[in-house]
Design a protein around this motif. Structure first.
Motif, PDB file in Angstrom:
ATOM      1  N   GLU A   1     -13.360  -0.080   7.663  1.00 42.17           N
ATOM      2  CA  GLU A   1     -13.483   0.790   6.493  1.00 42.17           C
ATOM      3  C   GLU A   1     -12.377   1.839   6.546  1.00 42.17           C
ATOM      4  OE1 GLU A   1     -17.144   2.794   4.344  1.00 42.17           O
ATOM      5  OE2 GLU A   1     -16.528   3.994   6.076  1.00 42.17           O
ATOM      6  N   VAL A   2     -11.734   2.052   5.407  1.00 42.10           N
ATOM      7  CA  VAL A   2     -10.742   3.117   5.293  1.00 42.10           C
ATOM      8  C   VAL A   2     -11.203   4.108   4.228  1.00 42.10           C
ATOM      9  CG1 VAL A   2      -8.768   1.762   6.089  1.00 42.10           C
ATOM     10  CG2 VAL A   2      -9.314   1.801   3.658  1.00 42.10           C
ATOM     11  N   VAL A   3     -10.803   5.348   4.418  1.00 45.56           N
ATOM     12  CA  VAL A   3     -11.090   6.398   3.444  1.00 45.56           C
ATOM     13  C   VAL A   3      -9.750   6.831   2.864  1.00 45.56           C
ATOM     14  CG1 VAL A   3     -12.081   8.677   3.073  1.00 45.56           C
ATOM     15  CG2 VAL A   3     -13.087   7.152   4.785  1.00 45.56           C
ATOM     16  N   ILE A   4      -9.599   6.628   1.562  1.00 49.44           N
ATOM     17  CA  ILE A   4      -8.349   6.959   0.875  1.00 49.44           C
ATOM     18  C   ILE A   4      -8.600   8.183   0.009  1.00 49.44           C
ATOM     19  CG2 ILE A   4      -6.501   6.085  -0.611  1.00 49.44           C
ATOM     20  CD1 ILE A   4      -7.777   3.244  -0.137  1.00 49.44           C
ATOM     21  N   THR A   5      -7.715   9.175   0.100  1.00 50.74           N
ATOM     22  CA  THR A   5      -7.830  10.361  -0.744  1.00 50.74           C
ATOM     23  C   THR A   5      -6.530  10.563  -1.506  1.00 50.74           C
ATOM     24  OG1 THR A   5      -7.116  11.830   1.036  1.00 50.74           O
ATOM     25  CG2 THR A   5      -9.481  11.518   0.786  1.00 50.74           C
ATOM     26  N   ALA A   6      -6.647  11.113  -2.690  1.00 52.88           N
ATOM     27  CA  ALA A   6      -5.471  11.403  -3.510  1.00 52.88           C
ATOM     28  C   ALA A   6      -5.759  12.633  -4.347  1.00 52.88           C
ATOM     29  CB  ALA A   6      -5.152  10.212  -4.418  1.00 52.88           C
ATOM     30  N   ASP A   7      -4.710  13.388  -4.636  1.00 53.37           N
ATOM     31  CA  ASP A   7      -4.870  14.521  -5.538  1.00 53.37           C
ATOM     32  C   ASP A   7      -3.766  14.488  -6.582  1.00 53.37           C
ATOM     33  OD1 ASP A   7      -2.602  15.474  -4.255  1.00 53.37           O
ATOM     34  OD2 ASP A   7      -3.563  17.220  -3.386  1.00 53.37           O
ATOM     35  N   GLY A   8      -3.908  15.343  -7.564  1.00 49.54           N
ATOM     36  CA  GLY A   8      -2.906  15.412  -8.620  1.00 49.54           C
ATOM     37  C   GLY A   8      -3.281  14.551  -9.810  1.00 49.54           C
ATOM     38  N   ASP A   9      -2.390  14.539 -10.795  1.00 56.24           N
ATOM     39  CA  ASP A   9      -2.601  13.745 -11.996  1.00 56.24           C
ATOM     40  C   ASP A   9      -2.663  12.265 -11.647  1.00 56.24           C
ATOM     41  OD1 ASP A   9      -2.563  16.006 -13.563  1.00 56.24           O
ATOM     42  OD2 ASP A   9      -0.435  15.832 -14.066  1.00 56.24           O
ATOM     43  N   GLY A  10      -3.625  11.576 -12.215  1.00 57.29           N
ATOM     44  CA  GLY A  10      -3.738  10.144 -11.987  1.00 57.29           C
ATOM     45  C   GLY A  10      -4.333   9.769 -10.642  1.00 57.29           C
ATOM     46  N   ALA A  11      -5.019  10.707  -9.986  1.00 56.37           N
ATOM     47  CA  ALA A  11      -5.565  10.434  -8.652  1.00 56.37           C
ATOM     48  C   ALA A  11      -6.548   9.264  -8.669  1.00 56.37           C
ATOM     49  CB  ALA A  11      -6.233  11.682  -8.081  1.00 56.37           C
ATOM     50  N   GLU A  12      -7.429   9.216  -9.659  1.00 55.08           N
ATOM     51  CA  GLU A  12      -8.416   8.129  -9.719  1.00 55.08           C
ATOM     52  C   GLU A  12      -7.734   6.780  -9.922  1.00 55.08           C
ATOM     53  OE1 GLU A  12     -11.623   7.973  -9.069  1.00 55.08           O
ATOM     54  OE2 GLU A  12     -11.822  10.109  -8.686  1.00 55.08           O
TER      55      GLU A  12
ATOM     56  N   MET B   1      -4.704   6.040  -9.019  1.00 59.66           N
ATOM     57  CA  MET B   1      -4.020   5.739  -7.757  1.00 59.66           C
ATOM     58  C   MET B   1      -5.009   5.152  -6.756  1.00 59.66           C
ATOM     59  SD  MET B   1      -1.400   5.515  -5.775  1.00 59.66           S
ATOM     60  CE  MET B   1      -0.211   6.147  -6.933  1.00 59.66           C
ATOM     61  N   LEU B   2      -6.209   5.736  -6.675  1.00 56.12           N
ATOM     62  CA  LEU B   2      -7.224   5.220  -5.763  1.00 56.12           C
ATOM     63  C   LEU B   2      -7.640   3.807  -6.145  1.00 56.12           C
ATOM     64  CD1 LEU B   2      -9.502   8.315  -5.129  1.00 56.12           C
ATOM     65  CD2 LEU B   2      -7.795   7.325  -3.606  1.00 56.12           C
ATOM     66  N   ASP B   3      -7.756   3.554  -7.444  1.00 51.60           N
ATOM     67  CA  ASP B   3      -8.086   2.196  -7.906  1.00 51.60           C
ATOM     68  C   ASP B   3      -7.050   1.196  -7.410  1.00 51.60           C
ATOM     69  OD1 ASP B   3     -10.318   3.138  -9.267  1.00 51.60           O
ATOM     70  OD2 ASP B   3      -9.327   3.152 -11.232  1.00 51.60           O
ATOM     71  N   ARG B   4      -5.797   1.556  -7.567  1.00 50.39           N
ATOM     72  CA  ARG B   4      -4.695   0.665  -7.179  1.00 50.39           C
ATOM     73  C   ARG B   4      -4.659   0.427  -5.667  1.00 50.39           C
ATOM     74  NH1 ARG B   4       1.585   1.705  -8.667  1.00 50.39           N
ATOM     75  NH2 ARG B   4       2.381  -0.258  -7.888  1.00 50.39           N
TER      76      ARG B   4
ATOM     77  N   PHE C   1       0.829  -1.206   0.000  1.00 51.38           N
ATOM     78  CA  PHE C   1       0.000   0.000   0.000  1.00 51.38           C
ATOM     79  C   PHE C   1       0.864   1.257   0.000  1.00 51.38           C
ATOM     80  CE2 PHE C   1      -2.748   3.191   1.958  1.00 51.38           C
ATOM     81  CZ  PHE C   1      -3.978   2.953   1.367  1.00 51.38           C
ATOM     82  N   VAL C   2       1.828   1.302   0.913  1.00 50.71           N
ATOM     83  CA  VAL C   2       2.720   2.461   1.037  1.00 50.71           C
ATOM     84  C   VAL C   2       3.599   2.597  -0.209  1.00 50.71           C
ATOM     85  CG1 VAL C   2       4.670   3.410   2.350  1.00 50.71           C
ATOM     86  CG2 VAL C   2       2.674   2.496   3.550  1.00 50.71           C
ATOM     87  N   GLY C   3       4.097   1.484  -0.721  1.00 47.61           N
ATOM     88  CA  GLY C   3       4.919   1.522  -1.928  1.00 47.61           C
ATOM     89  C   GLY C   3       4.161   2.090  -3.113  1.00 47.61           C
ATOM     90  N   ALA C   4       2.910   1.684  -3.250  1.00 47.23           N
ATOM     91  CA  ALA C   4       2.083   2.205  -4.345  1.00 47.23           C
ATOM     92  C   ALA C   4       1.807   3.694  -4.151  1.00 47.23           C
ATOM     93  CB  ALA C   4       0.780   1.426  -4.437  1.00 47.23           C
TER      94      ALA C   4
ATOM     95  N   ALA D   1      -7.147   0.849  -3.521  1.00 42.96           N
ATOM     96  CA  ALA D   1      -8.351   0.132  -3.128  1.00 42.96           C
ATOM     97  C   ALA D   1      -8.197  -1.364  -3.412  1.00 42.96           C
ATOM     98  CB  ALA D   1      -9.560   0.689  -3.860  1.00 42.96           C
ATOM     99  N   GLU D   2      -7.574  -1.685  -4.516  1.00 40.62           N
ATOM    100  CA  GLU D   2      -7.331  -3.086  -4.861  1.00 40.62           C
ATOM    101  C   GLU D   2      -6.428  -3.758  -3.833  1.00 40.62           C
ATOM    102  OE1 GLU D   2      -4.964  -5.424  -8.332  1.00 40.62           O
ATOM    103  OE2 GLU D   2      -6.320  -3.839  -8.993  1.00 40.62           O
ATOM    104  N   ILE D   3      -5.404  -3.065  -3.392  1.00 32.72           N
ATOM    105  CA  ILE D   3      -4.488  -3.626  -2.387  1.00 32.72           C
ATOM    106  C   ILE D   3      -5.231  -3.817  -1.057  1.00 32.72           C
ATOM    107  CG2 ILE D   3      -2.442  -3.161  -0.970  1.00 32.72           C
ATOM    108  CD1 ILE D   3      -1.315  -1.648  -3.502  1.00 32.72           C
ATOM    109  N   ALA D   4      -5.992  -2.800  -0.631  1.00 29.49           N
ATOM    110  CA  ALA D   4      -6.714  -2.877   0.638  1.00 29.49           C
ATOM    111  C   ALA D   4      -7.810  -3.942   0.594  1.00 29.49           C
ATOM    112  CB  ALA D   4      -7.316  -1.524   0.983  1.00 29.49           C
TER     113      ALA D   4
END
Length: 85
Positions: free
Chosen positions: A61-72, A74-77, A22-25, A79-82
């Protein structure tokens, strides 16, 4: 800022190997990436100590947030790991 809610299905939660994946991604993102357990305080998803400190277990349940290019993507990736059971 994009956001995703995920119920963790991994038998060990976000500990050990899943946390490292998760952290590596998250570290590959140029933008800010955070994770929170439920409605709790968000921490940097790029910090193994911060992520493990959340004590996320199977079924939480976890809430993951991301910003910047490719945020969606990144969230897909993340979420898949979690969600990997």
């Amino acid at each position: 800022m994009a956001q995703r809610r995920v119920t963790v299905q991994s038998e060990v939660g976000l500990h050990a190997r899943p946390a490292a994946l998760f952290v590596g991604a998250a570290a590959e993102s140029d933008g800010e990436v955070t994770v929170a357990k439920g409605e709790g305080q968000a921490v940097s998803a790029k910090s193994i100590l911060a992520v493990m400190g959340l004590d996320v277990r199977k079924g939480d349940e976890v809430v993951i947030t991301a910003d910047g290019d490719g945020a969606e993507q990144m969230l897909d990736r993340l979420a898949e790991i979690a969600d990997a059971g």
